[in-house]
Design a protein around this motif. Structure first.
Motif, mmCIF file in Angstrom:
data_model
loop_
_atom_site.group_PDB
_atom_site.id
_atom_site.type_symbol
_atom_site.label_atom_id
_atom_site.label_comp_id
_atom_site.label_asym_id
_atom_site.label_seq_id
_atom_site.Cartn_x
_atom_site.Cartn_y
_atom_site.Cartn_z
ATOM 1 N N UNK A 140 29.969 -24.700 51.446
ATOM 2 C CA UNK A 140 30.301 -25.206 49.908
ATOM 3 C C UNK A 140 30.903 -24.127 49.052
ATOM 4 N N UNK A 141 31.909 -23.802 48.826
ATOM 5 C CA UNK A 141 31.998 -22.538 47.445
ATOM 6 C C UNK A 141 31.893 -22.899 46.194
ATOM 7 N N UNK A 142 31.341 -22.599 45.122
ATOM 8 C CA UNK A 142 31.846 -23.160 43.330
ATOM 9 C C UNK A 142 32.689 -22.633 43.048
ATOM 10 N N UNK A 143 33.078 -21.505 43.195
ATOM 11 C CA UNK A 143 33.988 -20.666 42.138
ATOM 12 C C UNK A 143 34.644 -20.454 43.295
ATOM 13 N N UNK A 144 35.976 -19.914 42.860
ATOM 14 C CA UNK A 144 37.408 -19.713 43.127
ATOM 15 C C UNK A 144 36.801 -17.480 42.990
ATOM 16 N N UNK A 145 37.908 -16.510 44.190
ATOM 17 C CA UNK A 145 37.119 -15.602 43.513
ATOM 18 C C UNK A 145 36.805 -15.169 45.330
ATOM 19 N N UNK A 146 36.244 -14.088 45.665
ATOM 20 C CA UNK A 146 35.665 -13.967 46.194
ATOM 21 C C UNK A 146 33.918 -14.207 46.964
ATOM 22 N N UNK A 147 34.024 -14.825 48.282
ATOM 23 C CA UNK A 147 32.356 -15.180 48.982
ATOM 24 C C UNK A 147 32.650 -14.627 49.941
ATOM 25 N N UNK A 148 30.660 -14.236 49.242
ATOM 26 C CA UNK A 148 29.703 -13.064 50.603
ATOM 27 C C UNK A 148 28.848 -14.730 50.587
ATOM 28 N N UNK A 149 28.705 -14.219 52.553
ATOM 29 C CA UNK A 149 27.955 -15.412 53.360
ATOM 30 C C UNK A 149 27.197 -14.715 54.113
ATOM 31 N N UNK A 150 25.088 -13.899 53.993
ATOM 32 C CA UNK A 150 24.968 -12.940 54.617
ATOM 33 C C UNK A 150 24.741 -12.034 53.766
ATOM 34 N N UNK A 151 24.027 -10.290 54.445
ATOM 35 C CA UNK A 151 23.573 -10.844 55.647
ATOM 36 C C UNK A 151 22.622 -11.687 56.448
ATOM 37 N N UNK A 152 22.115 -12.050 57.421
ATOM 38 C CA UNK A 152 21.493 -13.542 57.837
ATOM 39 C C UNK A 152 20.235 -11.575 58.933
ATOM 40 N N UNK A 153 18.487 -12.378 58.186
ATOM 41 C CA UNK A 153 18.217 -11.691 59.570
ATOM 42 C C UNK A 153 17.179 -12.771 60.333
ATOM 43 N N UNK A 154 16.893 -12.591 61.657
ATOM 44 C CA UNK A 154 15.880 -13.255 62.678
ATOM 45 C C UNK A 154 15.025 -12.158 63.238
ATOM 46 N N UNK A 155 13.974 -12.885 62.503
ATOM 47 C CA UNK A 155 12.615 -12.433 62.944
ATOM 48 C C UNK A 155 11.888 -13.247 64.240
ATOM 49 N N UNK A 156 11.919 -12.086 65.326
ATOM 50 C CA UNK A 156 11.072 -13.025 66.643
ATOM 51 C C UNK A 156 10.265 -12.076 67.015
ATOM 52 N N UNK A 202 19.079 -8.662 62.651
ATOM 53 C CA UNK A 202 20.589 -8.358 61.743
ATOM 54 C C UNK A 202 22.045 -9.046 61.718
ATOM 55 N N UNK A 203 22.573 -10.269 61.126
ATOM 56 C CA UNK A 203 24.175 -10.399 61.638
ATOM 57 C C UNK A 203 24.637 -9.798 60.482
ATOM 58 N N UNK A 204 25.693 -9.571 59.903
ATOM 59 C CA UNK A 204 26.721 -8.713 59.067
ATOM 60 C C UNK A 204 26.545 -9.840 58.311
ATOM 61 N N UNK A 205 27.437 -9.826 56.963
ATOM 62 C CA UNK A 205 27.731 -10.701 55.505
ATOM 63 C C UNK A 205 29.509 -11.104 56.275
ATOM 64 N N UNK A 246 11.621 -13.219 76.869
ATOM 65 C CA UNK A 246 11.396 -14.308 77.012
ATOM 66 C C UNK A 246 10.868 -14.273 75.325
ATOM 67 N N UNK A 247 11.030 -15.185 74.811
ATOM 68 C CA UNK A 247 11.232 -15.074 72.844
ATOM 69 C C UNK A 247 9.854 -16.166 72.595
ATOM 70 N N UNK A 248 9.326 -16.209 72.402
ATOM 71 C CA UNK A 248 7.733 -16.830 72.055
ATOM 72 C C UNK A 248 7.910 -17.914 71.109
ATOM 73 N N UNK A 249 9.024 -16.888 69.136
ATOM 74 C CA UNK A 249 8.434 -17.412 68.640
ATOM 75 C C UNK A 249 9.904 -16.676 67.798
ATOM 76 N N UNK A 250 9.665 -17.710 65.863
ATOM 77 C CA UNK A 250 11.341 -17.076 65.961
ATOM 78 C C UNK A 250 11.664 -17.725 64.608
ATOM 79 N N UNK A 251 11.891 -17.043 63.581
ATOM 80 C CA UNK A 251 12.252 -17.431 62.296
ATOM 81 C C UNK A 251 13.622 -17.121 61.921
ATOM 82 N N UNK A 252 13.887 -17.948 61.245
ATOM 83 C CA UNK A 252 15.331 -17.265 60.267
ATOM 84 C C UNK A 252 15.595 -18.121 58.832
ATOM 85 N N UNK A 253 15.745 -17.409 57.744
ATOM 86 C CA UNK A 253 15.858 -18.078 56.430
ATOM 87 C C UNK A 253 17.455 -17.375 55.829
ATOM 88 N N UNK A 254 18.436 -19.256 55.937
ATOM 89 C CA UNK A 254 19.682 -18.714 55.413
ATOM 90 C C UNK A 254 19.697 -18.647 54.324
#
Length: 390
Positions: free
Chosen positions: A91-107, A121-124, A47-55
């Motif tokens: 929405x990418x701003x430039x050409x080349x490699x783009x990495x998104x993440x990692x993303x953490x979820x605190x619960x 944590x979700x890997x990038x 059971x999850x009472x509280x959670x917080x995630x920031x992209x």
């Protein structure tokens, strides 16, 4: 006995190991400015009472959350888990490699009165971003709709009457700041007042929708009939992975109370007379100079020299556009060339411009041999001077 004790001690860690978070996105090569839909999916036990995630923010992309978070239960491998989903558009701003993440979820998990802090944590994930295939702001969308509204028929205006023009662009799968800038509506015979633009990004279950609305109050004041040229808006169509465009219709403007000026029978405009005087003056000067040098100019040599003296930058731009292989660049240069001719009292064959517009912006667009079409535009002679009221 010892084995049973070890299993009992490791049971909480086994349950914790079932918690996982990942970034889910389609596999493709986006262009600059194209929406990448990403779903952040968590699968949790207990059971999850509280959670917080920031992209995470980044200089490499813009992003927006376009749907509310979802919590629901789902049975996976026989176990009933808590599922979390958050939908993000990147929405990418430039050409080349783009990495998104990692993303953490605190619960904060609850088990009766007990509370436990958990971080998952979700890997990038990475993308290879290609260049935007058009010019200007990198507008990519699954569709682009353009509406052009007039408060009255501008071809039947009375003296001193003002009409309102409102143009609205709606692009699915885009953000508002990627839509084009306000087009300029300026003519010497027209008074124009622009209202503040309305620009916003609207959220839908399928993704963001970009919206912009421009409005002008327009009033002719010289008695000349005239026309506002079509406005063209290009974008990368993400459904078919090609550049496409939308175009407005020309707006004919006329007054009913200016007599002969409205009929177009008044004398040629001052700019036409000035151009004629300049041409004859240049020819006379060339003849005098060559005579002083002891040479008698032949008809061809004099004509060629006059043509070089009158070399037009927009014609040079048209040649460069024809050599570029880019149909949208050729289309813009062709209309600049036609506009420059009109300002001098001449006209390029409008059938050529309509053919080019139809090939790019029509209901059944087709490929254009840019080099060949550019040569057709450059080879076609301008027509006779336009009457003043045209």
């Amino acid at each position: 006995m010892l084995r049973a004790l070890l299993l009992f001690l490791l049971l909480p860690f086994a349950a914790l190991a079932q918690d996982q978070l990942r970034l889910v996105a389609p596999e493709f090569r986006p262009v600059v400015g194209e929406m990448i839909p990403i779903t952040i999916r968590g699968e949790y036990t207990g059971a999850i009472a509280l959670s917080e995630m920031t992209f995470p923010n980044s200089e490499g992309y813009d992003w927006i959350q376009y749907a509310p978070d979802r919590w629901f239960k789902e049975r996976i491998d026989g176990k009933l888990l808590q599922i979390f989903e958050r939908r993000i558009a990147v929405f990418p701003r430039r050409t080349g490699g783009l990495t998104v993440g990692p993303v953490s979820h605190q619960m904060t998990k609850s088990d009766g009165a007990a509370r436990e802090q958990v971080v998952v944590e979700a890997p990038a994930i990475s993308f290879s971003v290609t260049a935007y295939p058009g010019h200007g702001r990198p507008l990519s969308a699954s569709s682009l709709a353009v509406t052009d509204e007039l408060s009255t028929d501008p071809a039947q205006l009375r003296n001193g009457e003002t009409f309102t023009r409102k143009i609205t662009l709606t692009a699915k799968g885009a953000m508002a700041h990627l839509l084009p800038e306000r087009p300029q509506i300026r003519e010497k015979w027209l008074i124009s007042f622009a209202a503040p633009e309305l620009r916003e990004t609207r959220l839908t279950p399928d993704g963001p929708v970009a919206f912009v609305s421009w409005e002008w109050s327009l009033r002719p004041h010289t008695g000349e009939q005239g026309a506002l040229e079509p406005l063209r808006f290009s974008f990368f169509n993400t459904s078919i992975r090609e550049m496409r465009g939308a175009i407005t219709q020309p707006v004919q403007i006329g007054l009913t109370g200016f007599g002969n000026n409205v009929a177009g029978t008044s004398r040629p405009p001052a700019r036409t007379l000035a151009l004629i005087a300049l041409t004859f003056g240049t020819a006379l000067l060339v003849g005098v100079v060559l005579s002083l040098l002891g040479r008698r100019p032949g008809r061809r040599a004099a004509s060629a020299l006059i043509a070089r003296l009158r070399l037009d930058p927009v014609r040079v731009a048209l040649r460069e556009a024809a050599a570029s292989g880019n149909a949208f660049r050729l289309q813009a240069a062709a209309h600049d060339y036609a506009r420059a001719l009109r300002q001098r009292g001449w006209a390029l064959d409008p059938a050529l411009l309509r053919e080019l517009d139809a090939a790019i912006y029509g209901e059944n667009p087709r490929s254009v041999d840019v080099g060949q079409f550019g040569q057709r535009l450059l080879a076609r002679k301008a027509r006779n001077p336009i009457p003043s009221g045209a």
